[in-house]
Design a protein around this motif. Structure first.
Motif, PDB file in Angstrom:
ATOM      1  N   ILE A  86      27.576 -53.318  -0.182  1.00 38.84           N
ATOM      2  CA  ILE A  86      27.810 -54.717   0.144  1.00 38.84           C
ATOM      3  C   ILE A  86      29.145 -54.768   0.888  1.00 38.84           C
ATOM      4  O   ILE A  86      30.150 -54.285   0.382  1.00 38.84           O
ATOM      5  N   THR A  87      29.148 -55.341   2.076  1.00 40.47           N
ATOM      6  CA  THR A  87      30.391 -55.379   2.841  1.00 40.47           C
ATOM      7  C   THR A  87      31.121 -56.695   2.553  1.00 40.47           C
ATOM      8  O   THR A  87      30.519 -57.657   2.061  1.00 40.47           O
ATOM      9  N   PRO A  88      32.404 -56.733   2.884  1.00 37.90           N
ATOM     10  CA  PRO A  88      33.149 -57.990   2.691  1.00 37.90           C
ATOM     11  C   PRO A  88      32.584 -59.134   3.540  1.00 37.90           C
ATOM     12  O   PRO A  88      32.883 -60.293   3.284  1.00 37.90           O
ATOM     13  N   ASN A  89      31.769 -58.822   4.539  1.00 41.81           N
ATOM     14  CA  ASN A  89      31.172 -59.852   5.401  1.00 41.81           C
ATOM     15  C   ASN A  89      29.852 -60.373   4.847  1.00 41.81           C
ATOM     16  O   ASN A  89      29.086 -61.002   5.582  1.00 41.81           O
ATOM     17  N   LYS A  90      29.579 -60.089   3.577  1.00 43.05           N
ATOM     18  CA  LYS A  90      28.326 -60.512   2.949  1.00 43.05           C
ATOM     19  C   LYS A  90      27.102 -59.944   3.673  1.00 43.05           C
ATOM     20  O   LYS A  90      26.081 -60.615   3.792  1.00 43.05           O
ATOM     21  N   GLN A 125      28.226 -45.701   5.012  1.00 48.09           N
ATOM     22  CA  GLN A 125      29.338 -46.586   4.681  1.00 48.09           C
ATOM     23  C   GLN A 125      29.693 -47.357   5.942  1.00 48.09           C
ATOM     24  O   GLN A 125      29.945 -46.754   6.985  1.00 48.09           O
ATOM     25  N   LYS A 126      29.655 -48.677   5.841  1.00 51.76           N
ATOM     26  CA  LYS A 126      30.120 -49.476   6.976  1.00 51.76           C
ATOM     27  C   LYS A 126      31.586 -49.781   6.760  1.00 51.76           C
ATOM     28  O   LYS A 126      31.984 -50.281   5.709  1.00 51.76           O
ATOM     29  N   ASN A 127      32.402 -49.458   7.742  1.00 53.84           N
ATOM     30  CA  ASN A 127      33.847 -49.621   7.600  1.00 53.84           C
ATOM     31  C   ASN A 127      34.343 -50.839   8.352  1.00 53.84           C
ATOM     32  O   ASN A 127      33.625 -51.432   9.154  1.00 53.84           O
ATOM     33  N   ASP A 128      35.594 -51.198   8.080  1.00 54.21           N
ATOM     34  CA  ASP A 128      36.150 -52.419   8.652  1.00 54.21           C
ATOM     35  C   ASP A 128      36.217 -52.387  10.173  1.00 54.21           C
ATOM     36  O   ASP A 128      36.284 -53.435  10.812  1.00 54.21           O
ATOM     37  N   ASP A 129      36.232 -51.201  10.766  1.00 50.10           N
ATOM     38  CA  ASP A 129      36.223 -51.124  12.226  1.00 50.10           C
ATOM     39  C   ASP A 129      34.830 -51.377  12.792  1.00 50.10           C
ATOM     40  O   ASP A 129      34.628 -51.338  14.012  1.00 50.10           O
ATOM     41  N   GLY A 130      33.864 -51.640  11.911  1.00 45.48           N
ATOM     42  CA  GLY A 130      32.509 -51.953  12.357  1.00 45.48           C
ATOM     43  C   GLY A 130      31.627 -50.722  12.499  1.00 45.48           C
ATOM     44  O   GLY A 130      30.413 -50.844  12.670  1.00 45.48           O
ATOM     45  N   ASN A 131      32.220 -49.537  12.384  1.00 44.55           N
ATOM     46  CA  ASN A 131      31.444 -48.310  12.540  1.00 44.55           C
ATOM     47  C   ASN A 131      30.816 -47.879  11.216  1.00 44.55           C
ATOM     48  O   ASN A 131      31.285 -48.253  10.139  1.00 44.55           O
TER      49      ASN A 131
HETATM   50  C1  NAG Z   1      33.182 -57.956   9.477  1.00 44.09           C
HETATM   51  O1  NAG Z   1      33.094 -58.866  10.543  1.00 44.09           O
HETATM   52  C2  NAG Z   1      34.145 -58.695  11.521  1.00 44.09           C
HETATM   53  C3  NAG Z   1      34.018 -59.826  12.536  1.00 44.09           C
HETATM   54  O2  NAG Z   1      32.712 -59.823  13.067  1.00 44.09           O
HETATM   55  C4  NAG Z   1      34.038 -57.322  12.150  1.00 44.09           C
HETATM   56  O3  NAG Z   1      35.084 -57.122  13.036  1.00 44.09           O
HETATM   57  C5  NAG Z   1      34.123 -56.261  11.058  1.00 44.09           C
HETATM   58  O4  NAG Z   1      33.896 -54.979  11.607  1.00 44.09           O
HETATM   59  C6  NAG Z   1      33.074 -56.519   9.984  1.00 44.09           C
HETATM   60  N1  NAG Z   1      33.295 -55.580   8.904  1.00 44.09           N
HETATM   61  C7  NAG Z   1      32.283 -54.971   8.272  1.00 44.09           C
HETATM   62  C8  NAG Z   1      32.659 -54.035   7.171  1.00 44.09           C
HETATM   63  O5  NAG Z   1      31.127 -55.192   8.524  1.00 44.09           O
END
Ligand code: NAG
Ligand code: NAG
Ligand code: NAG
Ligand code: NAG
Ligand code: NAG
Ligand code: NAG
Ligand code: NAG
Ligand code: NAG
Ligand code: NAG
Ligand code: NAG
Ligand code: NAG
Length: 457
Positions: A142-146, A199-205
């Motif tokens: 579960i990512t912080p972006n729901k 794992q989805k990371n905060d950089d979106g990768n």
């Molecule tokens: C959460 O959303 C932001 C804005 O769209 C994005 O930059 C970020 O990579 C996202 N993080 C994850 C873990 O999905």
């Protein structure tokens, strides 16, 4: 959503109410961590013929059961995940029985991930849609972006993000030959990639682990591979002891450190500019009994770590340098647990405590009390009533809770015909009342004027 073939075996599980999981500790026998050193609860799903209790479990460190994930069918514990600011219990559920142990094409099961709150109420069904099948067992994040990241196969149709291994990774860069990982038929397809963590990371990768390619892939939101770590087409130079094969549960912890288990639990330092990987330290299993598959590494806040040994039925705690502190065994080879997590957890079920009256003599009765998943109960009180209209709850005896189930015995010829238990916390407050049960086992509604004195969670 990501896709791949995957193989996992789920044996059917029976809930035996009186069964108790058994955990054997090794190392430091004179200061057994069962009673003194380990705080929190272990979340895992033992599988196999010997493990006394399979399915989803929350266990005390001393091997007594706290929660059995009942009512979901076959399931696998994913530990706790943060959702809307609170820890939720994540459980993968797979209905039906994978016939061959492989999620072969032609079989459609309902696979889903449930998020359960601290009352054991299901608050989210997380699954893939329009894909012809549900989420498979290997990953849920579960990512912080729901959003939820899951593994599934096969994928066709709409999803927020779908990545198919075959579109990006040629089977020639992997190590599992046809025959070793599926025979290549429709019912038993070749599992050349075997995705086992994302794992989805905060950089979106995405960090994607392919067990059969011995590779971690960094994949951008367009699905392009940024780099490969390990395997045949590796972008990185490995320092001594940092290389791995058949790995699982790869997790980046910060932008320089990642952990993964294979036959050891590795903590690695990586640099994706210089393209180097070096070993920080390794976690070895007790007595060096190597695992062949599965497993997990969880870094704790104090720098210690919990390693689940996957196909070996044990888990261990290690210090900051990787030294083993203790090892716990919960079954016999080839029993296994996919991943093992240690978490703090406070939970109070919405369902009432359970009760069973075992002796039908009103002058000498034994009442068994349990409350599946409740973490705050330290003692049980037995109450009796001589009449059912009105039920009058008179306190009879109190017993400390030492295990999942507690026996309360009352002797005395005072004509009690209806019995109830109250679950009490360490402050002597009542957390919940069971229904009243008569000597022949008939259940009555609990008296409606009884007050739960503990504050709500
Ligand atoms: C959460 O959303 C932001 C804005 O769209 C994005 O930059 C970020 O990579 C996202 N993080 C994850 C873990 O999905
Ligand atoms: C979860 O989804 C299943 C169907 O897949 C449905 O039967 C069930 O009611 C759902 N539960 C919740 C809590 O949404
Ligand atoms: C990784 O190696 C491939 C060739 O094998 C190359 O095309 C790619 O640019 C490399 N990626 C990085 C980040 O160095
Ligand atoms: C790591 O590399 C060394 C040197 O090439 C090799 O001997 C060893 O078997 C490798 N370890 C793994 C787990 O592949
Ligand atoms: C990254 O995490 C590791 C392991 O927890 C830790 O030892 C290291 O100091 C961290 N590095 C940074 C830059 O935070
Ligand atoms: C360690 O493993 C060996 C076999 O590899 C076994 O004979 C021995 O009993 C094990 N020791 C313990 C303490 O489990
Ligand atoms: C009550 O029954 C148990 C057996 O269930 C027996 O061991 C015990 O002695 C009995 N106690 C009395 C007071 O009769
Ligand atoms: C029930 O209690 C009576 C004594 O009151 C005892 O004789 C009997 O053995 C007990 N039965 C069981 C099944 O425990
Ligand atoms: C419930 O109410 C009845 C009378 O209305 C009373 O006799 C009884 O003691 C009460 N029970 C409890 C547990 O308060
Ligand atoms: C096991 O540990 C739990 C949690 O610390 C404790 O409440 C319980 O009494 C222990 N049980 C036994 C049999 O040691
Ligand atoms: C069990 O006991 C209750 C209360 O004494 C009675 O109402 C009920 O009929 C009994 N049921 C059976 C199956 O004997």
């Amino acid at each position: 959503m990501l896709s791949s073939l995957s193989a996992s075996i789920f044996l059917s599980v029976l809930l035996a109410r009186h069964a108790r999981a058994s955990v054997n500790y090794a190392l430091a026998p004179s200061d057994c961590p069962a009673n003194s050193q380990v705080e929190g609860y272990f979340f895992y799903s033992p599988q196999g013929a010997v493990a006394m209790q399979g399915g989803g479990l929350i266990m005390n460190p001393n091997g007594t059961m706290v929660y059995y994930a009942t009512g979901f069918g076959q399931c696998s514990m994913r530990g706790l995940q943060e959702y809307e600011g609170a820890d939720h219990l994540a459980i993968w559920v797979g209905d039906g029985s994978p016939v061959t142990g492989r999620h072969g094409s032609g079989y459609i099961y309902i696979y889903k991930n449930l998020l359960v709150d601290n009352t054991y109420s299901v608050v989210e069904n997380v699954t893939v849609t329009n894909l012809g099948t549900g989420a498979d067992v290997h990953e849920l994040q579960i990512t912080p972006n729901k959003t939820a990241v899951m593994t599934a196969y096969p994928t066709q149709g709409e999803a927020v993000f779908t990545w198919k291994a075959l579109d990006h990774v040629d089977p020639s860069e992997c190590y599992a030959a046809i025959g070793d990982a599926g025979t290549g038929t429709v019912d038993d397809p070749w599992d050349y990639f075997h995705i086992n963590s994302i794992q989805k990371n905060d950089d979106g990768n995405y960090l994607i682990s392919s067990r059969h390619c011995h590779t971690l892939y960094s994949v951008n939101p367009d699905g392009d591979i940024i780099w490969r770590m390990g395997g045949m087409n590796c972008n990185f130079t490995f320092g001594p002891g940092a290389n791995y094969t058949w790995q699982h549960h790869a997790r980046i912890h910060n932008w320089t450190t990642l952990s993964l288990p294979f036959s050891q639990g590795l903590l690695l330092n990586y640099d994706d500019s210089a393209m180097t990987v070096s070993l920080i330290n390794a976690r070895s299993p007790f007595n060096r009994t190597a695992t062949t598959a599965q497993g997990s590494v969880q870094l704790l806040d104090n720098g210690d770590s919990i390693v689940g040994w996957g196909a070996m039925p044990s888990y261990s705690q290690h210090d900051n340098d990787g030294n083993i502190l203790w090892s716990a065994q919960f079954g016999l080879v080839p029993d296994s647990a996919y991943r093992v997590f240690l978490h703090e957890w406070t939970a109070r079920p919405t369902t009432p405590p359970s009760i069973q009256v075992s002796n039908t003599s009103s002058s000498n009765i034994t009442v068994y009390a349990w409350w599946n998943g409740a973490t705050e109960v330290t003692a049980w009180q037995l109450l009796g009533s001589t009449t059912d209209e009105p039920l009058v709850a008179s306190p009879l005896v109190v017993a400390d809770k030492l295990d999942f189930e507690t026996a309360l015995t009352f002797t005395g010829d005072r004509g009690y015909a209806y019995f109830q238990v109250a679950a009490m916390n360490a402050d002597g407050e009542v957390l919940g009342f069971s229904d009243f049960t008569s000597l022949n086992g008939t259940t009555f509604a609990k008296a409606d004027n009884q007050t739960i004195t503990a504050a709500p969670l």
